[in-house]
Design a protein around this motif. Structure first.
Motif, PDB file in Angstrom:
ATOM      1  N   ASP A  89       0.860  -1.182   0.000  1.00 49.57           N
ATOM      2  CA  ASP A  89       0.000   0.000   0.000  1.00 49.57           C
ATOM      3  C   ASP A  89       0.900   1.238   0.000  1.00 49.57           C
ATOM      4  O   ASP A  89       1.528   1.565   1.008  1.00 49.57           O
ATOM      5  N   VAL A  90       0.980   1.936  -1.118  1.00 46.30           N
ATOM      6  CA  VAL A  90       1.929   3.042  -1.252  1.00 46.30           C
ATOM      7  C   VAL A  90       1.590   4.219  -0.353  1.00 46.30           C
ATOM      8  O   VAL A  90       2.429   5.107  -0.140  1.00 46.30           O
ATOM      9  N   SER A  91       0.399   4.254   0.206  1.00 43.51           N
ATOM     10  CA  SER A  91       0.039   5.347   1.112  1.00 43.51           C
ATOM     11  C   SER A  91       0.657   5.189   2.495  1.00 43.51           C
ATOM     12  O   SER A  91       0.589   6.104   3.318  1.00 43.51           O
ATOM     13  N   GLN A  92       1.282   4.043   2.755  1.00 45.68           N
ATOM     14  CA  GLN A  92       1.824   3.753   4.085  1.00 45.68           C
ATOM     15  C   GLN A  92       3.265   4.217   4.270  1.00 45.68           C
ATOM     16  O   GLN A  92       3.864   3.946   5.310  1.00 45.68           O
ATOM     17  N   TYR A  93       3.824   4.887   3.291  1.00 46.11           N
ATOM     18  CA  TYR A  93       5.243   5.235   3.345  1.00 46.11           C
ATOM     19  C   TYR A  93       5.505   6.651   3.845  1.00 46.11           C
ATOM     20  O   TYR A  93       6.623   7.147   3.752  1.00 46.11           O
ATOM     21  N   LYS A  94       4.506   7.298   4.407  1.00 42.58           N
ATOM     22  CA  LYS A  94       4.687   8.633   4.963  1.00 42.58           C
ATOM     23  C   LYS A  94       5.267   8.532   6.377  1.00 42.58           C
ATOM     24  O   LYS A  94       5.346   7.442   6.963  1.00 42.58           O
ATOM     25  N   TYR A  95       5.649   9.689   6.943  1.00 37.54           N
ATOM     26  CA  TYR A  95       6.117   9.702   8.324  1.00 37.54           C
ATOM     27  C   TYR A  95       5.007   9.193   9.247  1.00 37.54           C
ATOM     28  O   TYR A  95       3.838   9.551   9.102  1.00 37.54           O
ATOM     29  N   ALA A  96       5.407   8.391  10.216  1.00 39.70           N
ATOM     30  CA  ALA A  96       4.420   7.863  11.160  1.00 39.70           C
ATOM     31  C   ALA A  96       4.093   8.884  12.251  1.00 39.70           C
ATOM     32  O   ALA A  96       2.957   8.972  12.713  1.00 39.70           O
ATOM     33  N   LEU A  97       5.111   9.655  12.656  1.00 40.28           N
ATOM     34  CA  LEU A  97       4.976  10.615  13.757  1.00 40.28           C
ATOM     35  C   LEU A  97       4.450   9.921  15.007  1.00 40.28           C
ATOM     36  O   LEU A  97       5.152   9.118  15.611  1.00 40.28           O
ATOM     37  N   ASP A  98       3.223  10.186  15.429  1.00 32.96           N
ATOM     38  CA  ASP A  98       2.663   9.481  16.585  1.00 32.96           C
ATOM     39  C   ASP A  98       2.334   8.045  16.201  1.00 32.96           C
ATOM     40  O   ASP A  98       2.150   7.721  15.028  1.00 32.96           O
ATOM     41  N   GLY A  99       2.248   7.174  17.213  1.00 35.69           N
ATOM     42  CA  GLY A  99       1.809   5.814  16.960  1.00 35.69           C
ATOM     43  C   GLY A  99       0.386   5.814  16.405  1.00 35.69           C
ATOM     44  O   GLY A  99      -0.431   6.659  16.773  1.00 35.69           O
ATOM     45  N   ILE A 100       0.093   4.870  15.534  1.00 35.57           N
ATOM     46  CA  ILE A 100      -1.232   4.826  14.924  1.00 35.57           C
ATOM     47  C   ILE A 100      -2.279   4.406  15.959  1.00 35.57           C
ATOM     48  O   ILE A 100      -1.992   3.641  16.887  1.00 35.57           O
ATOM     49  N   THR A 101      -3.481   4.906  15.811  1.00 28.21           N
ATOM     50  CA  THR A 101      -4.580   4.614  16.740  1.00 28.21           C
ATOM     51  C   THR A 101      -4.831   3.115  16.840  1.00 28.21           C
ATOM     52  O   THR A 101      -5.088   2.584  17.930  1.00 28.21           O
ATOM     53  N   GLU A 102      -4.749   2.436  15.717  1.00 29.48           N
ATOM     54  CA  GLU A 102      -4.999   0.994  15.685  1.00 29.48           C
ATOM     55  C   GLU A 102      -4.072   0.231  16.623  1.00 29.48           C
ATOM     56  O   GLU A 102      -4.497  -0.701  17.324  1.00 29.48           O
ATOM     57  N   LEU A 103      -2.805   0.628  16.657  1.00 28.06           N
ATOM     58  CA  LEU A 103      -1.841  -0.036  17.539  1.00 28.06           C
ATOM     59  C   LEU A 103      -2.118   0.307  18.994  1.00 28.06           C
ATOM     60  O   LEU A 103      -2.099  -0.576  19.863  1.00 28.06           O
ATOM     61  N   HIS A 104      -2.380   1.564  19.292  1.00 30.96           N
ATOM     62  CA  HIS A 104      -2.658   1.965  20.671  1.00 30.96           C
ATOM     63  C   HIS A 104      -3.901   1.267  21.215  1.00 30.96           C
ATOM     64  O   HIS A 104      -3.924   0.850  22.378  1.00 30.96           O
ATOM     65  N   GLU A 105      -4.900   1.103  20.392  1.00 30.89           N
ATOM     66  CA  GLU A 105      -6.105   0.400  20.829  1.00 30.89           C
ATOM     67  C   GLU A 105      -5.824  -1.083  21.052  1.00 30.89           C
ATOM     68  O   GLU A 105      -6.389  -1.702  21.953  1.00 30.89           O
ATOM     69  N   ALA A 106      -4.937  -1.649  20.223  1.00 27.43           N
ATOM     70  CA  ALA A 106      -4.570  -3.056  20.394  1.00 27.43           C
ATOM     71  C   ALA A 106      -3.806  -3.258  21.701  1.00 27.43           C
ATOM     72  O   ALA A 106      -4.020  -4.254  22.407  1.00 27.43           O
TER      73      ALA A 106
END
Length: 389
Positions: A59-76
């Protein structure tokens, strides 16, 4: 001319590096080695993690800076702590994703301690603790981990003047290099001690999922812990994702947010596909973790029983991937490490690598299959140390 900073004097070549160079030399000479020195999982991550990574990196949209952790991971992470430890942590304020737990372990002392202030650290202990203390310019105070005290810090033995000066205490249960365990009573005493003396606690919980007879306790499960503590964890050992460099810290919101602020000046976060794979891992309800423990349990049993059979009576670890073996000979741990390589081709880490209190012990990682571990035992048996007993 290049002049290095004075701080670099605190980061000398480690015993690990010296042994690595010696191993390379022996291999070049044609020596076959069985390496029980480095605690890096030899097993692959579960297939569902690999599949998630493969899918996400396309998914080429995933190559941007992450900066903060993604919500999906924090919820997991939030869900994982509820399911596994009955601990509630706020997904936005009390969780921070990291480039492996070591990323946070090394940077946290700079968040809490000023130059010259005291940090209580286990001895022997994981080498990253010393690196973090040095970066902060703080002063380490060793808490000896002795067999007489179940390899846990003896809080009563810490002098009163040190208690009043200390800003931070680092603990690691189950530990590396010592696979120690703690009960609720000990953790309650620890929280009381921290509150009484205004000492913050860093709990390194990286081996939380590698246990065999009894499940380890999260420090945050103790009443009042979040007022004075944070807990680091990692997917390196629990899901064999060591090279992915993904971990996290949970607990006290003020300290979590301060560490987040520091890290915002240092990096731009973990590659998003890796975070999504980590979320998939933490949400997993399959038998993977139980099966992984079964594999390590069998390896542990093979190594421990094998060492017993040649006359090396070691304690059986209740958790982690290490055997902390008391040396039954009159020899330094470093010299023994080199002698074992020369005589048997078996590589292990001398206890002195983890601090002065590690002298007299060797650390062995059961990161080889059972056949290789038995071969290692057979080769150790040929050593002059065991032949002369």
């Amino acid at each position: 001319m290049v002049f290095l900073s004075k701080k670099m004097e605190q980061f000398q070549t480690s015993i690990f590096t010296e042994l690595s160079v010696y191993k390379a030399k022996k291999k070049k000479e044609g020596r076959s080695l069985i390496d029980l020195s480095i605690g890096s999982p030899d097993l692959p991550p579960p297939s569902f993690i690999v599949e998630e990574l493969v899918s996400q990196v396309q998914d080429v949209s995933q190559y941007k800076y992450a900066l903060d952790g993604i919500t999906e991971l924090h919820e997991a992470i939030h869900s994982y702590y509820i399911r596994h430890y009955d601990v509630e942590v706020h997904a936005q304020h009390e969780i921070l994703s990291l480039m492996g737990s070591q990323d946070g372990l090394v940077h946290l002392p700079s968040v809490l301690a000023n130059e010259g202030e005291v940090i209580l650290v286990p001895n022997p202990g994981y080498t990253a603790y010393a690196a973090g203390i040095s970066l902060a310019g703080a002063i380490p105070y060793s808490m000896p981990l002795s067999e007489e005290n179940q390899f846990l810090p003896n809080l009563e033995a810490i002098p009163s003047d040190i208690r009043e000066k200390a800003k931070l205490m680092i603990i690691n249960v189950p530990g590396n290099p010592i696979p120690n365990m703690a009960d609720t009573d000990y953790f309650e005493k620890l929280i009381h001690f921290a509150k009484k003396h205004d000492i913050f606690i860093l709990h390194d919980f990286a081996y939380s999922e590698l246990y065999y007879e009894k499940k380890p306790i999260s420090l945050l499960a103790i009443e009042g812990a979040k007022e004075v503590a944070i807990e680091f964890n990692s997917l390196s050992k629990s899901f064999n994702m060591a090279g992915c460099r993904i971990g996290y810290v949970v607990g006290n919101a003020t300290v979590i947010q301060a560490l987040k602020r520091l890290k915002s000046n240092l990096d731009f976060g973990v590659f998003i596909p890796i975070q999504k794979a980590a979320a998939r891992a933490l949400n997993d309800r399959s038998s993977f973790s139980g099966n992984l423990r079964d594999v390590y349990r069998k390896r542990r049993n093979t190594l421990v029983s094998g060492l017993h059979s040649i006359g090396w009576h070691v304690d059986q670890p209740q958790a982690s991937m290490f055997v902390w073996a008391k040396i039954p000979f009159e020899i330094s741990s470093l010299e023994l490490a080199y002698r074992f390589i020369d005589e048997t081709g078996v590589v292990m880490i001398p206890g002195i690598a983890f601090g002065s209190e590690g002298e007299g012990y060797m650390r062995m990682a059961f990161v080889q299959d059972e056949v290789v571990l038995q071969t290692a035992v057979n080769q150790l048996k040929t050593s002059s140390f065991f032949n002369n007993r």
